[in-house]
Design a protein around this motif. Structure first.
Motif, PDB file in Angstrom:
ATOM      1  N   VAL A   1      55.714 -50.066  24.626  1.00 52.35           N
ATOM      2  CA  VAL A   1      55.089 -50.400  23.343  1.00 52.35           C
ATOM      3  C   VAL A   1      55.302 -51.865  23.015  1.00 52.35           C
ATOM      4  N   ARG A   2      56.486 -52.376  23.232  1.00 47.57           N
ATOM      5  CA  ARG A   2      56.765 -53.775  22.890  1.00 47.57           C
ATOM      6  C   ARG A   2      55.840 -54.724  23.644  1.00 47.57           C
TER       7      ARG A   2
ATOM      8  N   ALA B   1      52.793 -53.959  24.686  1.00 39.15           N
ATOM      9  CA  ALA B   1      51.394 -53.556  24.533  1.00 39.15           C
ATOM     10  C   ALA B   1      50.651 -54.441  23.535  1.00 39.15           C
ATOM     11  N   GLY B   2      49.418 -54.792  23.888  1.00 39.39           N
ATOM     12  CA  GLY B   2      48.542 -55.424  22.923  1.00 39.39           C
ATOM     13  C   GLY B   2      47.859 -54.383  22.055  1.00 39.39           C
ATOM     14  N   THR B   3      47.427 -53.287  22.700  1.00 37.40           N
ATOM     15  CA  THR B   3      46.739 -52.200  21.996  1.00 37.40           C
ATOM     16  C   THR B   3      47.472 -50.892  22.269  1.00 37.40           C
ATOM     17  N   VAL B   4      47.700 -50.131  21.196  1.00 34.69           N
ATOM     18  CA  VAL B   4      48.355 -48.824  21.280  1.00 34.69           C
ATOM     19  C   VAL B   4      47.390 -47.774  20.750  1.00 34.69           C
TER      20      VAL B   4
ATOM     21  N   LEU C   1      53.622 -50.402  13.736  1.00 35.47           N
ATOM     22  CA  LEU C   1      52.934 -50.972  14.891  1.00 35.47           C
ATOM     23  C   LEU C   1      52.044 -52.138  14.480  1.00 35.47           C
ATOM     24  N   ARG C   2      51.274 -51.938  13.415  1.00 37.77           N
ATOM     25  CA  ARG C   2      50.419 -53.033  12.935  1.00 37.77           C
ATOM     26  C   ARG C   2      51.262 -54.210  12.468  1.00 37.77           C
TER      27      ARG C   2
ATOM     28  N   HIS D   1      50.571 -55.191  16.864  1.00 38.29           N
ATOM     29  CA  HIS D   1      49.783 -54.399  17.808  1.00 38.29           C
ATOM     30  C   HIS D   1      48.447 -53.975  17.191  1.00 38.29           C
ATOM     31  N   ARG D   2      47.426 -53.952  17.992  1.00 34.55           N
ATOM     32  CA  ARG D   2      46.168 -53.316  17.614  1.00 34.55           C
ATOM     33  C   ARG D   2      46.344 -51.812  17.814  1.00 34.55           C
ATOM     34  N   VAL D   3      45.941 -51.023  16.827  1.00 38.17           N
ATOM     35  CA  VAL D   3      46.156 -49.577  16.879  1.00 38.17           C
ATOM     36  C   VAL D   3      44.807 -48.870  16.851  1.00 38.17           C
TER      37      VAL D   3
ATOM     38  N   ASP E   1      47.108 -50.096  26.163  1.00 37.22           N
ATOM     39  CA  ASP E   1      48.143 -50.305  27.173  1.00 37.22           C
ATOM     40  C   ASP E   1      49.122 -49.139  27.220  1.00 37.22           C
TER      41      ASP E   1
END
Length: 204
Positions: A56-57, A59-62, A81-82, A86-88, A134
């Motif tokens: 997760v750390r 990742a660009g997108t989750v 996350l946001r 991160h993009r969610v 990701d």
């Protein structure tokens, strides 16, 4: 006159679909008995572990989901996350139970939908938008040591997991829902990890 079918022999193991249905009923009943205070504490712990997980750390997108009922809560996690940049992406259930995706931009971007769900109201990005993710965080009721995941029975996430094979995929569960004997069928797709209030656990 056709011969009536023979009754099932005693001692035979139930078919995987029947065994899954029985396990699903037992787990859902157990979830309904969980105290609210425990659910809140579990949600906080899961969010902390998920945010600290390397997959997760980096990742660009989750791709994640909005929890309902006594599922491990994801509201805190989605906003965290946001907040971490991160993009969610969140799912939108289609008529055939496949999942489309839209971006999560905050609690105000969610609205009630079919099946008692909350879904994002932004532009739909298509079923293949999940390929931009990701890492995937998915719902479930249990998981085996090998990563066999028990879902609600609709097959939505098995389709998604088939599309993203090879990427980190974690099911969010309570601690006592990990390591169970989960029956499998040919269409089932495994996950690579489980995230519980206790830890991120590698499966398989």
């Amino acid at each position: 006159m056709p011969k009536p079918p023979e009754p099932p022999s005693e001692g035979l193991a139930p078919a995987p679909a029947d065994a899954k249905a029985a396990l699903r009923r037992r787990l859902l009943a157990a979830r309904r008995r969980r105290p609210l205070a425990g659910l809140v504490a579990d949600a906080e712990a899961i969010a902390g572990h998920a945010l600290a997980w390397d997959a997760v750390r980096r990742a660009g997108t989750v791709a994640a989901y909005v929890s309902v009922g006594s599922e491990p809560g994801t509201g805190l996690l989605l906003d965290a996350l946001r907040g971490a940049g991160h993009r969610v992406l969140l799912p939108v259930v289609l008529a055939d139970r496949d999942l489309d995706w839209a971006e999560y931009t905050g609690p105000g971007s969610l609205a009630p939908a079919r099946l008692g769900l909350l879904e994002p109201t932004g532009p739909l990005l298509g079923v293949d938008a999940v390929l931009d993710a990701d890492v995937l965080l998915v719902p479930g009721l249990a998981v085996s040591p090998a990563g066999a995941r028990l879902g609600r029975g609709g097959g939505s996430y098995d389709r998604v997991l088939g599309r993203v094979a090879g990427r980190p995929t974690a099911v969010l569960l309570h601690d006592d829902e990990v390591g169970l004997d989960v029956p499998t069928e040919p269409h089932d797709r495994p996950v690579t990890h489980a995230i519980t209030p206790g830890a991120v656990r590698t499966l398989g």
